[in-house]
Design a protein around this motif. Structure first.
Motif, PDB file in Angstrom:
ATOM      1  N   GLU A  35      -5.891  34.508   9.095  1.00 50.76           N
ATOM      2  CA  GLU A  35      -4.671  34.378   9.900  1.00 50.76           C
ATOM      3  C   GLU A  35      -4.936  34.707  11.368  1.00 50.76           C
ATOM      4  O   GLU A  35      -4.414  34.035  12.256  1.00 50.76           O
ATOM      5  CB  GLU A  35      -3.563  35.288   9.357  1.00 50.76           C
ATOM      6  N   ILE A  36      -5.723  35.731  11.611  1.00 52.67           N
ATOM      7  CA  ILE A  36      -6.042  36.100  12.994  1.00 52.67           C
ATOM      8  C   ILE A  36      -6.894  35.012  13.641  1.00 52.67           C
ATOM      9  O   ILE A  36      -6.639  34.606  14.776  1.00 52.67           O
ATOM     10  CB  ILE A  36      -6.726  37.485  13.056  1.00 52.67           C
ATOM     11  N   ILE A  37      -7.881  34.525  12.915  1.00 51.48           N
ATOM     12  CA  ILE A  37      -8.720  33.440  13.446  1.00 51.48           C
ATOM     13  C   ILE A  37      -7.853  32.241  13.815  1.00 51.48           C
ATOM     14  O   ILE A  37      -7.988  31.667  14.892  1.00 51.48           O
ATOM     15  CB  ILE A  37      -9.815  33.036  12.435  1.00 51.48           C
ATOM     16  N   GLU A  38      -6.944  31.886  12.922  1.00 48.28           N
ATOM     17  CA  GLU A  38      -6.089  30.723  13.157  1.00 48.28           C
ATOM     18  C   GLU A  38      -5.199  30.927  14.394  1.00 48.28           C
ATOM     19  O   GLU A  38      -5.118  30.061  15.258  1.00 48.28           O
ATOM     20  CB  GLU A  38      -5.226  30.472  11.914  1.00 48.28           C
ATOM     21  N   ALA A  39      -4.539  32.074  14.481  1.00 44.21           N
ATOM     22  CA  ALA A  39      -3.625  32.349  15.598  1.00 44.21           C
ATOM     23  C   ALA A  39      -4.367  32.429  16.934  1.00 44.21           C
ATOM     24  O   ALA A  39      -3.951  31.826  17.926  1.00 44.21           O
ATOM     25  CB  ALA A  39      -2.863  33.650  15.341  1.00 44.21           C
ATOM     26  N   VAL A  40      -5.477  33.157  16.946  1.00 45.72           N
ATOM     27  CA  VAL A  40      -6.249  33.329  18.182  1.00 45.72           C
ATOM     28  C   VAL A  40      -6.872  32.004  18.611  1.00 45.72           C
ATOM     29  O   VAL A  40      -6.812  31.623  19.790  1.00 45.72           O
ATOM     30  CB  VAL A  40      -7.316  34.440  18.009  1.00 45.72           C
ATOM     31  N   LYS A  87      -1.126  39.309  25.437  1.00 46.27           N
ATOM     32  CA  LYS A  87      -1.990  40.402  25.909  1.00 46.27           C
ATOM     33  C   LYS A  87      -3.460  39.985  25.796  1.00 46.27           C
ATOM     34  O   LYS A  87      -4.256  40.231  26.696  1.00 46.27           O
ATOM     35  CB  LYS A  87      -1.722  41.663  25.083  1.00 46.27           C
ATOM     36  N   LEU A  88      -3.805  39.348  24.692  1.00 47.10           N
ATOM     37  CA  LEU A  88      -5.179  38.875  24.497  1.00 47.10           C
ATOM     38  C   LEU A  88      -5.529  37.799  25.529  1.00 47.10           C
ATOM     39  O   LEU A  88      -6.595  37.837  26.135  1.00 47.10           O
ATOM     40  CB  LEU A  88      -5.353  38.343  23.074  1.00 47.10           C
ATOM     41  N   LEU A  89      -4.622  36.852  25.732  1.00 49.71           N
ATOM     42  CA  LEU A  89      -4.878  35.773  26.693  1.00 49.71           C
ATOM     43  C   LEU A  89      -5.038  36.308  28.117  1.00 49.71           C
ATOM     44  O   LEU A  89      -5.883  35.822  28.875  1.00 49.71           O
ATOM     45  CB  LEU A  89      -3.757  34.730  26.643  1.00 49.71           C
TER      46      LEU A  89
END
Length: 131
Positions: free
Chosen positions: A24-29, A121-123
């Motif tokens: 899920e994290i891989i997909e979202a990021v 925040k990540l972006l």
């Protein structure tokens, strides 16, 4: 004027290695990064991350701390030992301990983000580190 050199220097064409064992994290990021024009390469464990970091030459790595086969710390330790030009690394983790953050910073992590996190925040961190 050499237009290909200009294109390469823009941050939107940067290659980012995303390393996490959570689909899920891989997909979202990946979706967020690709939507912002970045090229994304995915590794699902630490060993795969090291192999891809070597052959893909990413400009940035987003690295999960806790993974099977080789943790984010072990990936980082090996990369820092073997690389002359350290790649900026954003470490993401569900771990609350400040001791882990201190060790990550000692290894040269550029940004340390705790899960769950806002994609914005990540972006922002990605954009800042690629400038």
């Amino acid at each position: 004027m050499n237009t290909s050199a200009q294109t390469e220097s823009t941050t939107s064409t940067a290659k980012i290695l995303v390393v996490d064992d959570d689909a899920e994290i891989i997909e979202a990021v990946s979706y967020a990064l690709e939507s912002n024009g970045y090229e994304v390469v995915v590794a699902r464990d630490g060993n795969q991350a090291l192999a891809l970091a070597e052959c893909e030459n990413p400009q940035l790595m987003i690295l999960d701390m806790m993974m099977p086969k080789r943790s984010g710390f072990l990936v980082l330790e090996k990369m820092r030992r073997e690389s002359e030009l350290p790649v900026p690394v954003i470490m993401i983790t569900g771990n609350e301990g400040s001791r882990h953050q201190a060790y990550a910073e000692l290894l040269g992590v550029s940004e340390y983000i705790r899960k769950p996190f806002a994609i914005e925040k990540l972006l922002e961190a990605v954009e800042r580190l690629l400038k």
